[in-house]
Design an enzyme around this catalytic site. Sequence first.
Site, PDB file in Angstrom:
ATOM      1  N   GLY A 257      -4.224  -3.939  -8.314  1.00  0.00           N
ATOM      2  CA  GLY A 257      -4.288  -3.344  -9.749  1.00  0.00           C
ATOM      3  C   GLY A 257      -3.004  -2.997 -10.153  1.00  0.00           C
ATOM      4  O   GLY A 257      -2.649  -2.757 -11.189  1.00  0.00           O
TER       5      GLY A 257
ATOM      6  N   HIS B 243     -11.159  -4.747  -5.402  1.00  0.00           N
ATOM      7  CA  HIS B 243     -11.697  -3.742  -4.360  1.00  0.00           C
ATOM      8  C   HIS B 243     -12.309  -2.611  -4.912  1.00  0.00           C
ATOM      9  O   HIS B 243     -12.978  -1.871  -3.944  1.00  0.00           O
ATOM     10  CB  HIS B 243     -10.744  -3.376  -3.120  1.00  0.00           C
ATOM     11  CG  HIS B 243      -9.570  -2.309  -3.815  1.00  0.00           C
ATOM     12  ND1 HIS B 243      -9.841  -0.994  -3.680  1.00  0.00           N
ATOM     13  CD2 HIS B 243      -8.585  -2.627  -4.700  1.00  0.00           C
ATOM     14  CE1 HIS B 243      -8.601  -0.444  -3.948  1.00  0.00           C
ATOM     15  NE2 HIS B 243      -7.866  -1.228  -4.942  1.00  0.00           N
TER      16      HIS B 243
ATOM     17  N   THR C 236       1.352 -18.827  -4.043  1.00  0.00           N
ATOM     18  CA  THR C 236       0.127 -19.889  -3.673  1.00  0.00           C
ATOM     19  C   THR C 236      -1.271 -18.923  -3.892  1.00  0.00           C
ATOM     20  O   THR C 236      -1.192 -17.707  -3.436  1.00  0.00           O
ATOM     21  CB  THR C 236       0.135 -20.426  -2.215  1.00  0.00           C
ATOM     22  OG1 THR C 236       0.999 -21.254  -2.062  1.00  0.00           O
ATOM     23  CG2 THR C 236      -1.061 -21.078  -1.786  1.00  0.00           C
TER      24      THR C 236
ATOM     25  N   CYS D 239      -4.247   7.548  -3.786  1.00  0.00           N
ATOM     26  CA  CYS D 239      -2.694   7.466  -3.486  1.00  0.00           C
ATOM     27  C   CYS D 239      -2.244   8.783  -3.279  1.00  0.00           C
ATOM     28  O   CYS D 239      -1.035   8.941  -2.655  1.00  0.00           O
ATOM     29  CB  CYS D 239      -2.296   6.829  -4.781  1.00  0.00           C
ATOM     30  SG  CYS D 239      -3.253   5.676  -5.538  1.00  0.00           S
TER      31      CYS D 239
HETATM   32  C1  LIG Z   1      -6.990   3.641 -12.631  1.00  0.00           C
HETATM   33  C2  LIG Z   1      -6.228   2.924 -11.477  1.00  0.00           C
HETATM   34  N1  LIG Z   1      -5.513   2.055 -11.747  1.00  0.00           N
HETATM   35  C3  LIG Z   1      -4.664   1.334 -10.980  1.00  0.00           C
HETATM   36  C4  LIG Z   1      -4.778   1.368  -9.554  1.00  0.00           C
HETATM   37  C5  LIG Z   1      -4.169   0.598  -8.553  1.00  0.00           C
HETATM   38  O1  LIG Z   1      -5.184  -0.317  -7.895  1.00  0.00           O
HETATM   39  P1  LIG Z   1      -4.750  -0.719  -6.525  1.00  0.00           P
HETATM   40  O2  LIG Z   1      -4.843   0.439  -5.591  1.00  0.00           O
HETATM   41  O3  LIG Z   1      -5.774  -2.012  -6.366  1.00  0.00           O
HETATM   42  O4  LIG Z   1      -3.374  -1.386  -6.739  1.00  0.00           O
HETATM   43  C6  LIG Z   1      -6.026   2.673  -9.037  1.00  0.00           C
HETATM   44  C7  LIG Z   1      -6.237   2.740  -7.711  1.00  0.00           C
HETATM   45  O5  LIG Z   1      -6.649   3.724  -7.263  1.00  0.00           O
HETATM   46  C8  LIG Z   1      -6.712   3.239 -10.165  1.00  0.00           C
HETATM   47  O6  LIG Z   1      -7.668   4.040 -10.085  1.00  0.00           O
END
Ligand SMILES: Cc1ncc(COP(=O)(O)O)c(C=O)c1O
Length: 386
Positions: A73, A203, A239, A326
């Site tokens: 993401g 995920h 790839t 995070c």
């Molecule tokens: C709103 C939002 N955007 C982006 C992300 C980032 O996704 P990824 O952890 O797959 O990079 C997250 C992950 O918590 C999210 O909640």
Amino acid sequence: MSQRIIYCDHNSTTRTDPRVAEVMHQAAVEIFGNPSSGHRLGQQARALLDKSRSQIAAYIGAKPSEIILTGTGSESDNLAIFGSLNAPDAAGCHLLTVATEHHAITHSADWAQRHGFEVTILPVDSRGRIDPDDFARALKPTTRLASVMLANNEVGTIHPIAQLATIAHERGVLFHTDAVQAMGKIPVDVNDLKVDLLSLAAHKFYGPKGVGILYVRSGTRLASIIHGGGQETGRRPGTENIPGVVGTAEAMRIIADDPQEAARVGAMAKDLRYRLAHQLDGIEFFGDPENCLPNTVGVGFGGVDGESLAIALDLKCICVSTGSACMTGAAKPSHVLQAMGVSERFLRGSIRFSFGRENVPADAAAIADTVIAEVQRLRKMSPVKV
Ligand SMILES: Cc1ncc(COP(=O)(O)O)c(C=O)c1O
């Protein structure tokens, strides 16, 4: 017998659905060719990739050619921002975004600002909402891109994306939404949302880790941020992750086949909210009760340290988050709650519960009872008044 773990952290990630894992395994061991190879095994992989891409596109109302497969993401968000800002005629242009976005957006905006782009970060109110009039006023003749998330990962607040995208388009501005938290919880259709760019991460909806999607509306100019071969029409070389893409399509099929799931999960979140509100003093619910992800309950517990409470719950086999995944371990206050003006005592004691497929209805009561007991225990030990 070991105690059952109650997982209430689905906004951090989800278990890969066994049906997803099965099709992924099959693709991994049987369809191993490189889709760029001209021989029959390569073409077999190409056919599977094309089929999965078409399925993914159909689930969000897009065309297959509008889907770019990425790794996460975060990568999708970065590609939306930098792919727009790096277009040949975009030097020094303006980017508009919001204070409560995920760091994949806010840190990208910081980087853009340090490298000569003009950036405006819109404030939010106490429920995490932006004012569409503020949004309209902040657009400039030089604005290249506006990026507003569909639903917030920490408090669940849902933004009026179609309305904001319409305002942006009237001013000739591209509109991106980060829909990473929305997929599987509320409808995600690129035409209803009227967006030019939209990010997803498999995920978060019972698909595999390591697969992101960026929807790019036909005709939208987007520069590549990775340089290499011609995959994904040159906009995301590398790839392709065939098992991951097959699994993502299957994860979307499962969501589409079970439209009752969001209501089932929502009932558990509502139950937890009710129990906490009626049995515990000194708490504050975060977010917008009228426009909130059904599975998400963000709460501040006065007189308690959120990290201590999360650890205490973990010891009782209840997995929750103190903010976005995070942030865990970073011990920094949540930028989302700060932007919403949450007071210090609720900021320090914040916990996010996020329900999903791992949960059964009895979990709400089990979580509430344990949280209430632990909050009362921690408060007795705390010098801070409730
Ligand atoms: C709103 C939002 N955007 C982006 C992300 C980032 O996704 P990824 O952890 O797959 O990079 C997250 C992950 O918590 C999210 O909640």
